[in-house]
Scaffold this motif. Sequence first.
Motif, mmCIF file in Angstrom:
data_model
loop_
_atom_site.group_PDB
_atom_site.id
_atom_site.type_symbol
_atom_site.label_atom_id
_atom_site.label_comp_id
_atom_site.label_asym_id
_atom_site.label_seq_id
_atom_site.Cartn_x
_atom_site.Cartn_y
_atom_site.Cartn_z
ATOM 1 N N GLU A 209 0.637 -1.040 0.128
ATOM 2 C CA GLU A 209 0.007 -0.119 0.035
ATOM 3 C C GLU A 209 0.732 1.258 0.018
ATOM 4 N N GLY B 75 1.654 2.750 -2.814
ATOM 5 C CA GLY B 75 1.742 3.615 -4.108
ATOM 6 C C GLY B 75 2.684 3.645 -5.338
ATOM 7 N N HIS C 138 4.727 2.567 -8.371
ATOM 8 C CA HIS C 138 4.328 2.136 -9.631
ATOM 9 C C HIS C 138 4.784 0.751 -9.826
#
Length: 890
Positions: A206, A208, A210
């Motif tokens: 979690e 974020g 890529h």
Amino acid sequence: MENSERIAKILIDSKNSSTVYVAVLGHLWDAYPERGVYKTTDNGATWQRILYVNDSTGAADIALDPQDSQIIYAAMWQFRRKPYFFTSGGPGSGFYKSTDAGKTWSKITKGLPKGNLGRIAIAVAPSNPYVVYAVIESEESGLYRSDDKGETWIKLNSSFNIIARPFYFSHLIVDPQEYKRVYKPGYNLSVSNDGGISFASPSFDEKGIHPDHHVLWINPNNPASLLLGTDGGVYASSDRGGTWRFLANLPISQFYHVSFDMEMPYNVYGGLQDNGSWMAPSESPGGIENRDWHVVGGGDGFYVHPDPKDNDIVYCEYQGGNLLRFHKATGETKEIKPFPGANEPEYRYNWNTPLVFSPTNPQKMYVGSQFLLFSTDRGESWERISPDLTTNDPEKLKQEESGGITIDNTTAENHCTIYTISESPKDETVIWAGTDDGNVQVTHDGGKTWLNVTKNITGLPSATWCSSIEASHFDTATAYAVFDGHRTGDRKVYVYKTTDYGKSWKSITTDQVKGYALVIREDIVDASLLFLGTEFGLFMTVDGGEQWAQFTGELPNVPVRDIAIHPRESDLILATHGRGIYIIDDISFLRQITPELLDKEVHIFEARPSTITIPGYKQDFPGDAEFVGSNPPEVATITYYLKKRHVFGDMKVEIYDTEGKLMTTLPGSKRRGINRVKWQMRMKPPKVAPSPQLEGRALFGPMVPEGIYSVKLLKGQETYSGSIRVIPDPKYPHSTDERILQQETVMKLYSMQEQLALLADTVTDARDKALARITLLKKKDKFGKTLQDFADKLTELHKTLVATKKGAAITGEEKLREKVVELYSAISSYGGKPTQSQLKRMEILENEIQKADVSFQEIINKELDAINKKLQGKKLDIITLKNAEPAGNE
């Protein structure tokens, strides 16, 4: 290595920096001998190939022993990509070691998997070079480790992220200080602390970050410092991957397509490689920042189009023909992909599926599979209007077998599909379709019947990918077609034009075009003006393709994948693969170029109207942590042509107002060809009374009034004339009367500042002269007190005019000067009418200036005449008033 095309890695010998090793992967799409491991010992002056297998096998990785530079490890990889298939692995692949700096090599096999190998990633532990790691693609893919410098190997791990997509994720790195800490980038970043036995990715829960991680750099002096390269950009960590910071200042985005809307300012839309679909304004206060961009779709973004009739709706497509309808107001996304009917074959969609709106019917949009389909109800339903327009070659439809040793089918090799669609802007029944397997098809009856015109194109190799078709805006029978053969190793430029619906074609490319062609666009005003995007930049022609020139300016030699022309602004919008989106402002001058014009010595082009724009503002201080895109320059641009470079004499541009008064003089550019000079459309800044307090708000002059301004280009002794039309910014709602009132008020305050500056200058000059005369008197001369009293009165008056407290530029003291400047700045920064409070404030300040002037005149009239008589009697210079007629007897 001039024709090597792809280089996997470069290593410099730590013991001798003149020695460099290069792993040359080589050609991807065809067999070619320039591949293998190369070495230089003279800083690249000469190169020697020291390891070679065959013309289909390249060097995928190399590693040097950090303590013994004679030891080299090399991974050789046999691979081939085709437009419709990919093969990783073969008998040419292998793992090699040299102990004599590359003079001889031995193949490593002990403990490694049998049979054909695929791609191999290598990493030597810097703190313990006996330990070597390798991720090896095979029927038994996994992470292997050697503890004896590569002599014997043991398989340790074959978990998902370690072996996933080995052709795509092939990087392995060991911590510089801890030989058992190993990093493996893949879909995420896996980390092992036990020498490769087990891996985990705890830092990516979690976070974020890529996905699709391709490269990792570890600071050799501080292993807690990491840089991670992903499909979405670069991240930095200072705690070994515990937390990550996205580096938002790298303008390296890869856009496939670009479009626009008709908002004020207009928005730009585009799809990014593995980073979704986006939209952003073409200008924004302070520049276009990352926060100005908004996501409108996910996946690998390709085509993105705003609905021509509804500004709330955006259509976008991601890989494999997945179509979405996005609603800005609610954030809802609806999937609208067409599916085959009960008796139809499965639809084949290209990785980059064309989604195109009709130029004649704003409710109609097309999408291509092997069939052409359209919708007039926002994708709620679709109608098929063609047979299979491709070759439907079964040999090119084996995507489920693609990948080689490791099967890999992400739709990237989908083939025999429609790739480009263009409806004639002159006739909605004429539609062109180009396919990735080399067909060009045209219909004259809205799709009822189709004609394959590919055989009419001479000089085009069979099955060459049709990358772009452009139906002419001026003639129904005319169209342009671009073909891209690089996927078969053919890098020639193929650009054609037909004027008879494809019955015959003419090549319109020349040797002036560099890089295989990707997209062509015909100008919407001038049929002879064409724009061509290639792998190496943007090219243009003003004579229909007889001659081409590369657009340079500030545009790098970067692949131009799509081109759009904004009809209102005459802007050229480019989607580049690697440098984001570029906007070339106002190409209207290109439409005026003719052979006759090019024969002239000098020519000033007509320009689009220049808008008076009050700069917007937003409080933001991002520093260097974020890339900020440039706004359109808030200037009027004078564009002119010089047949030859100007060498002798002055070269300047003069701007005159409607009454013939010279506004400004600008230095002219002297180079041969097209030149552009920018005028700020502002008057000179007002003269402001000096003060210890900085008044930056008075550094800008007022915007010039609306109207037509004369331009004179002075080239030596010769003069050439043109004009510029200045108009109000159409995005502002202010009426003509409101704009006139604003202009008059600004100019009134402009004059007040100069009047106050003149008064303050005159006051301080008279005071300083009086003080200077005191120093010339004898110490006990009572006249000195008279002069001091006179100077003190002027000092007190000056204190009412300007802030005089000394400080670090900001003292908080506000006098007449500061109040006038503040009001001038406030009214100048808004294009509409001033408030009633502001207008009353201006009257009050004007009265105060007049009162101050009266007070000064009273002091002068009462005292200066007598003071000057005394000075004359003492044989001293009298006090004259600066900026005024001398006072007293002279």
